[in-house]
Motif scaffolding. Structure first.
Motif, short mmCIF file in Angstrom:
data_model
loop_
_atom_site.label_atom_id
_atom_site.label_comp_id
_atom_site.label_asym_id
_atom_site.label_seq_id
_atom_site.Cartn_x
_atom_site.Cartn_y
_atom_site.Cartn_z
N UNK A 12 46.75 21.34 -4.82
CA UNK A 12 48.11 22.04 -5.12
C UNK A 12 47.78 23.34 -6.01
N UNK A 13 46.87 23.60 -6.49
CA UNK A 13 46.54 24.62 -7.71
C UNK A 13 46.19 25.87 -6.87
N UNK A 14 46.79 26.23 -5.59
CA UNK A 14 46.58 27.56 -4.91
C UNK A 14 46.93 28.67 -5.62
N UNK A 15 46.49 30.02 -4.94
CA UNK A 15 47.17 31.14 -5.06
C UNK A 15 47.59 31.83 -3.97
N UNK A 16 48.27 32.85 -4.13
CA UNK A 16 49.05 33.26 -2.97
C UNK A 16 48.41 34.53 -2.58
N UNK A 72 44.82 30.73 -0.98
CA UNK A 72 43.59 30.91 -1.26
C UNK A 72 43.26 30.03 -2.89
N UNK A 73 41.89 29.85 -2.96
CA UNK A 73 41.40 29.03 -4.18
C UNK A 73 40.34 29.85 -4.75
N UNK A 74 40.26 29.83 -5.96
CA UNK A 74 39.03 30.38 -6.89
C UNK A 74 37.91 29.57 -6.17
N UNK A 75 36.64 30.23 -6.23
CA UNK A 75 35.52 29.68 -5.95
C UNK A 75 35.04 28.32 -6.90
N UNK A 76 35.40 28.65 -8.26
CA UNK A 76 35.29 27.66 -9.31
C UNK A 76 36.16 26.43 -8.96
N UNK A 77 37.19 26.38 -8.27
CA UNK A 77 37.78 25.07 -7.75
C UNK A 77 37.15 24.29 -6.92
#
Length: 309
Positions: free
Chosen positions: A86-90, A134-139
Protein backbone atom coordinates in the motif's frame (compact mmCIF):
# COMPACT_ATOMS: atom_id res chain seq x y z
CA UNK A 1 18.89 41.80 19.06
CA UNK A 2 22.11 42.08 21.08
CA UNK A 3 25.10 43.70 19.39
CA UNK A 4 28.48 44.28 20.98
CA UNK A 5 29.26 47.82 19.76
CA UNK A 6 32.75 47.77 21.22
CA UNK A 7 33.84 44.83 19.10
CA UNK A 8 31.94 45.80 15.96
CA UNK A 9 28.89 44.11 14.39
CA UNK A 10 28.06 40.64 15.68
CA UNK A 11 27.87 37.62 13.41
CA UNK A 12 24.10 37.79 13.88
CA UNK A 13 23.79 41.27 12.42
CA UNK A 14 26.28 40.54 9.62
CA UNK A 15 24.37 37.45 8.47
CA UNK A 16 21.00 39.18 8.82
CA UNK A 17 22.14 42.13 6.70
CA UNK A 18 23.46 39.83 3.97
CA UNK A 19 20.25 37.83 3.82
CA UNK A 20 18.05 40.92 3.75
CA UNK A 21 20.21 42.35 0.94
CA UNK A 22 19.74 39.16 -1.08
CA UNK A 23 15.99 39.20 -0.46
CA UNK A 24 15.82 42.74 -1.82
CA UNK A 25 17.35 41.52 -5.08
CA UNK A 26 14.45 39.13 -5.67
CA UNK A 27 13.69 35.46 -5.43
CA UNK A 28 16.55 32.99 -5.84
CA UNK A 29 15.61 29.36 -6.64
CA UNK A 30 16.18 27.31 -3.50
CA UNK A 31 17.74 23.88 -3.94
CA UNK A 32 17.87 20.87 -1.67
CA UNK A 33 21.51 20.58 -0.55
CA UNK A 34 21.77 16.80 -0.86
CA UNK A 35 21.46 14.48 -3.84
CA UNK A 36 20.97 10.83 -2.76
CA UNK A 37 22.12 9.48 -6.12
CA UNK A 38 20.52 12.07 -8.36
CA UNK A 39 16.99 12.65 -9.70
CA UNK A 40 14.37 9.90 -9.53
CA UNK A 41 14.65 7.43 -12.40
CA UNK A 42 13.25 4.11 -13.54
CA UNK A 43 15.55 1.19 -12.71
CA UNK A 44 14.78 -0.70 -15.94
CA UNK A 45 14.85 2.10 -18.51
CA UNK A 46 17.34 4.25 -16.54
CA UNK A 47 15.33 7.27 -17.73
CA UNK A 48 14.76 10.17 -15.34
CA UNK A 49 11.18 11.02 -14.46
CA UNK A 50 10.17 14.44 -15.74
CA UNK A 51 7.76 17.26 -14.94
CA UNK A 52 5.56 16.91 -11.88
CA UNK A 53 6.84 13.36 -11.39
CA UNK A 54 10.18 14.76 -10.20
CA UNK A 55 8.36 16.39 -7.31
CA UNK A 56 6.06 13.43 -6.65
CA UNK A 57 9.03 11.07 -6.31
CA UNK A 58 11.46 13.63 -4.92
CA UNK A 59 9.65 13.47 -1.57
CA UNK A 60 10.50 9.79 -1.21
CA UNK A 61 12.08 8.97 2.17
CA UNK A 62 14.39 6.42 0.52
CA UNK A 63 18.06 6.96 -0.32
CA UNK A 64 17.91 5.20 -3.69
CA UNK A 65 16.65 7.23 -6.68
CA UNK A 66 15.40 4.10 -8.50
CA UNK A 67 11.72 3.18 -8.92
CA UNK A 68 9.85 0.27 -10.49
CA UNK A 69 6.28 -0.59 -11.41
CA UNK A 70 4.79 -3.71 -9.83
CA UNK A 71 5.05 -5.52 -13.18
CA UNK A 72 8.72 -4.59 -13.49
CA UNK A 73 9.34 -5.98 -10.01
CA UNK A 74 7.73 -9.26 -11.06
CA UNK A 75 9.64 -9.35 -14.35
CA UNK A 76 12.91 -9.02 -12.41
CA UNK A 77 11.88 -11.96 -10.20
CA UNK A 78 11.70 -9.71 -7.17
CA UNK A 79 8.95 -9.03 -4.66
CA UNK A 80 7.74 -6.29 -2.36
CA UNK A 81 8.75 -6.42 1.26
CA UNK A 82 5.99 -7.35 3.70
CA UNK A 83 3.58 -4.49 4.27
CA UNK A 84 4.83 -2.35 1.36
CA UNK A 85 1.99 -3.06 -1.05
CA UNK A 86 0.00 0.00 0.00
CA UNK A 87 3.02 2.31 0.24
CA UNK A 88 3.21 3.13 -3.45
CA UNK A 89 4.05 6.37 -5.27
CA UNK A 90 2.04 7.87 -8.11
CA UNK A 91 3.56 8.71 -11.50
CA UNK A 92 1.38 10.60 -14.00
CA UNK A 93 1.66 10.81 -17.78
CA UNK A 94 -0.35 11.93 -20.78
CA UNK A 95 -1.63 9.69 -23.54
CA UNK A 96 -3.67 10.70 -26.53
CA UNK A 97 -6.89 9.28 -27.86
CA UNK A 98 -7.19 9.18 -31.60
CA UNK A 99 -10.56 10.78 -32.30
CA UNK A 100 -12.93 8.79 -34.52
CA UNK A 101 -16.61 8.80 -35.32
CA UNK A 102 -19.13 11.49 -34.48
CA UNK A 103 -18.55 14.51 -32.25
CA UNK A 104 -20.45 12.87 -29.39
CA UNK A 105 -18.42 9.69 -29.70
CA UNK A 106 -14.85 11.06 -29.55
CA UNK A 107 -13.62 8.51 -27.03
CA UNK A 108 -14.31 5.54 -29.29
CA UNK A 109 -10.81 5.87 -30.75
CA UNK A 110 -7.74 3.89 -29.76
CA UNK A 111 -4.90 5.17 -27.58
CA UNK A 112 -1.79 6.37 -29.38
CA UNK A 113 1.57 6.83 -27.71
CA UNK A 114 2.28 10.32 -26.38
CA UNK A 115 5.55 10.65 -28.28
CA UNK A 116 3.81 9.96 -31.59
CA UNK A 117 0.83 12.17 -30.78
CA UNK A 118 3.11 15.02 -29.79
CA UNK A 119 4.34 15.26 -33.38
CA UNK A 120 0.90 16.20 -34.64
CA UNK A 121 -1.53 16.76 -31.74
CA UNK A 122 -3.57 19.15 -33.87
CA UNK A 123 -5.04 16.23 -35.87
CA UNK A 124 -7.97 15.71 -33.53
CA UNK A 125 -6.05 14.00 -30.76
CA UNK A 126 -7.58 14.15 -27.28
CA UNK A 127 -5.21 14.30 -24.24
CA UNK A 128 -5.93 11.81 -21.48
CA UNK A 129 -4.19 12.00 -18.11
CA UNK A 130 -3.20 8.58 -16.79
CA UNK A 131 -1.23 7.36 -13.82
CA UNK A 132 0.42 4.24 -12.53
CA UNK A 133 1.92 3.08 -9.26
CA UNK A 134 5.61 2.66 -8.63
CA UNK A 135 7.74 1.54 -5.70
CA UNK A 136 11.20 2.53 -4.63
CA UNK A 137 13.69 -0.29 -5.12
CA UNK A 138 14.42 -0.23 -1.37
CA UNK A 139 10.85 -1.45 -0.84
CA UNK A 140 11.66 -4.64 -2.70
CA UNK A 141 13.58 -7.87 -2.13
CA UNK A 142 15.58 -9.98 -4.58
CA UNK A 143 16.49 -7.14 -6.97
CA UNK A 144 20.01 -5.90 -7.60
CA UNK A 145 20.43 -2.18 -8.10
CA UNK A 146 23.26 0.37 -8.14
CA UNK A 147 24.12 1.83 -4.79
CA UNK A 148 23.77 5.58 -4.40
CA UNK A 149 27.08 7.34 -5.01
CA UNK A 150 28.41 9.15 -1.96
CA UNK A 151 31.14 11.74 -1.72
CA UNK A 152 33.85 11.41 0.89
CA UNK A 153 32.57 13.37 3.84
CA UNK A 154 35.02 15.62 5.65
CA UNK A 155 33.82 16.67 9.12
CA UNK A 156 34.29 20.30 10.08
CA UNK A 157 35.80 20.37 13.56
CA UNK A 158 34.13 23.59 14.72
CA UNK A 159 30.69 22.35 13.65
CA UNK A 160 31.21 18.88 15.14
CA UNK A 161 32.28 20.35 18.48
CA UNK A 162 29.29 22.70 18.52
CA UNK A 163 26.80 19.90 17.87
CA UNK A 164 28.31 17.52 20.43
CA UNK A 165 28.33 20.21 23.12
CA UNK A 166 24.68 21.22 22.62
CA UNK A 167 22.74 20.96 25.90
CA UNK A 168 19.96 18.35 25.76
CA UNK A 169 21.10 17.28 22.28
CA UNK A 170 18.30 15.25 20.62
CA UNK A 171 19.14 11.92 18.92
CA UNK A 172 20.35 12.43 15.33
CA UNK A 173 19.37 9.52 13.05
CA UNK A 174 21.02 9.23 9.60
CA UNK A 175 19.48 7.46 6.63
CA UNK A 176 16.78 7.93 4.00
CA UNK A 177 16.03 10.97 1.90
CA UNK A 178 14.62 13.44 4.39
CA UNK A 179 15.92 16.08 6.77
CA UNK A 180 13.45 16.94 9.50
CA UNK A 181 12.84 17.33 13.22
CA UNK A 182 10.13 15.18 14.84
CA UNK A 183 8.74 17.04 17.89
CA UNK A 184 6.72 14.01 19.02
CA UNK A 185 9.87 11.87 19.12
CA UNK A 186 12.28 14.73 19.85
CA UNK A 187 14.51 13.28 17.13
CA UNK A 188 16.36 14.75 14.14
CA UNK A 189 16.40 12.74 10.89
CA UNK A 190 19.15 13.42 8.34
CA UNK A 191 20.29 11.89 5.03
CA UNK A 192 23.73 10.29 5.10
CA UNK A 193 26.44 12.99 5.26
CA UNK A 194 28.05 11.59 2.08
CA UNK A 195 24.99 12.55 0.02
CA UNK A 196 25.41 16.26 0.68
CA UNK A 197 27.03 18.40 -1.99
CA UNK A 198 29.49 19.84 0.53
CA UNK A 199 30.27 19.40 4.21
CA UNK A 200 29.10 22.97 4.81
CA UNK A 201 25.70 22.19 3.34
CA UNK A 202 25.40 19.13 5.58
CA UNK A 203 26.01 21.16 8.71
CA UNK A 204 23.77 23.98 7.46
CA UNK A 205 20.91 21.48 7.12
CA UNK A 206 21.67 19.86 10.48
CA UNK A 207 21.77 23.27 12.16
CA UNK A 208 18.34 24.07 10.68
CA UNK A 209 16.85 20.97 12.29
CA UNK A 210 18.64 21.53 15.60
CA UNK A 211 17.24 25.06 15.74
CA UNK A 212 13.77 23.51 15.37
CA UNK A 213 14.58 21.17 18.24
CA UNK A 214 15.25 24.11 20.57
CA UNK A 215 11.52 24.83 20.40
CA UNK A 216 10.73 21.55 22.20
CA UNK A 217 8.98 21.92 25.61
CA UNK A 218 12.11 20.60 27.34
CA UNK A 219 14.17 23.47 25.88
CA UNK A 220 12.77 26.89 24.83
CA UNK A 221 9.14 25.79 24.30
CA UNK A 222 8.67 27.88 21.14
CA UNK A 223 5.07 28.20 19.92
CA UNK A 224 5.82 27.13 16.36
CA UNK A 225 7.10 23.76 17.64
CA UNK A 226 5.02 23.15 20.76
CA UNK A 227 1.71 23.73 18.98
CA UNK A 228 0.78 21.58 16.00
CA UNK A 229 0.57 23.77 12.92
CA UNK A 230 -0.70 23.22 9.42
CA UNK A 231 1.96 23.28 6.72
CA UNK A 232 2.46 26.81 5.34
CA UNK A 233 0.36 28.38 8.13
CA UNK A 234 1.49 31.71 9.55
CA UNK A 235 3.05 30.16 12.66
CA UNK A 236 4.69 27.41 10.59
CA UNK A 237 6.19 30.04 8.32
CA UNK A 238 7.53 31.94 11.30
CA UNK A 239 9.14 28.81 12.71
CA UNK A 240 10.79 28.01 9.37
CA UNK A 241 12.22 31.51 9.23
CA UNK A 242 13.60 31.17 12.75
CA UNK A 243 15.18 27.81 11.90
CA UNK A 244 16.86 29.01 8.71
CA UNK A 245 18.07 32.24 10.27
CA UNK A 246 19.45 30.26 13.20
CA UNK A 247 21.18 27.85 10.82
CA UNK A 248 22.81 30.77 9.01
CA UNK A 249 23.96 32.21 12.34
CA UNK A 250 25.52 28.89 13.39
CA UNK A 251 27.26 28.55 10.03
CA UNK A 252 28.67 32.02 10.52
CA UNK A 253 29.77 31.10 14.03
CA UNK A 254 31.64 28.10 12.58
CA UNK A 255 33.29 30.17 9.88
CA UNK A 256 31.46 29.28 6.66
CA UNK A 257 28.89 32.07 6.33
CA UNK A 258 29.29 32.59 2.57
CA UNK A 259 28.55 28.96 1.79
CA UNK A 260 25.08 29.09 3.30
CA UNK A 261 23.58 32.61 3.22
CA UNK A 262 22.59 32.62 -0.48
CA UNK A 263 20.68 29.37 -0.17
CA UNK A 264 19.17 30.56 3.10
CA UNK A 265 17.98 33.78 1.49
CA UNK A 266 16.21 31.84 -1.27
CA UNK A 267 14.63 29.49 1.26
CA UNK A 268 13.47 32.37 3.44
CA UNK A 269 12.04 34.20 0.42
CA UNK A 270 9.67 31.31 -0.21
CA UNK A 271 8.29 31.63 3.33
CA UNK A 272 8.08 35.39 3.15
CA UNK A 273 5.37 34.96 0.52
CA UNK A 274 3.19 33.59 3.31
CA UNK A 275 3.99 36.71 5.34
CA UNK A 276 3.13 39.16 2.54
CA UNK A 277 6.82 39.75 1.79
CA UNK A 278 7.35 41.56 5.06
CA UNK A 279 11.13 41.83 5.00
CA UNK A 280 11.13 43.49 8.44
CA UNK A 281 9.96 40.18 9.83
CA UNK A 282 13.36 38.69 8.99
CA UNK A 283 14.94 40.92 11.61
CA UNK A 284 12.25 39.97 14.13
CA UNK A 285 12.79 36.31 13.36
CA UNK A 286 16.51 36.82 13.85
CA UNK A 287 15.91 37.74 17.50
CA UNK A 288 14.11 34.43 18.12
CA UNK A 289 16.80 32.61 16.14
CA UNK A 290 19.51 34.20 18.27
CA UNK A 291 17.90 32.80 21.42
CA UNK A 292 17.88 29.35 19.84
CA UNK A 293 21.53 29.72 18.81
CA UNK A 294 22.47 30.82 22.31
CA UNK A 295 20.80 27.70 23.69
CA UNK A 296 22.77 25.44 21.34
CA UNK A 297 26.00 27.24 22.19
CA UNK A 298 25.23 26.93 25.90
CA UNK A 299 25.59 30.68 26.44
CA UNK A 300 25.08 31.64 30.09
CA UNK A 301 24.01 35.29 30.23
CA UNK A 302 23.82 35.33 34.01
CA UNK A 303 27.65 35.22 34.14
CA UNK A 304 27.91 37.84 31.40
CA UNK A 305 25.68 40.15 33.42
CA UNK A 306 27.85 39.70 36.53
CA UNK A 307 30.98 40.65 34.60
CA UNK A 308 29.47 43.91 33.35
CA UNK A 309 28.15 45.03 36.73
Amino acid sequence: MRTNTKKGPSVYSIVTEKIVAMLQKGVVPWQRPWTNGGPAKNLVSKKEYRGINRFLLGASPYASPYFLSYKQIQDLKGKLKDGEGKNYFIVVFWRWLEAKGKKDDLFSGKEIAADKAAKSPQKGGIPLLRYYRVYNVEQTEGINYPGAVKREFEPIEAAESLVKAMPLLPPIVHGGNKACYWPSKDTVSMPDPGFFLTSEKYYGTLFHELIHSTGHPSRLARKGVVETQFFASHEYSKEELVAEMGAAFLCGHCGFTEAITENSAAYIQSWLKELENDEKFVVQAAAAAEKAVDFIKGTDYSKEKEETE
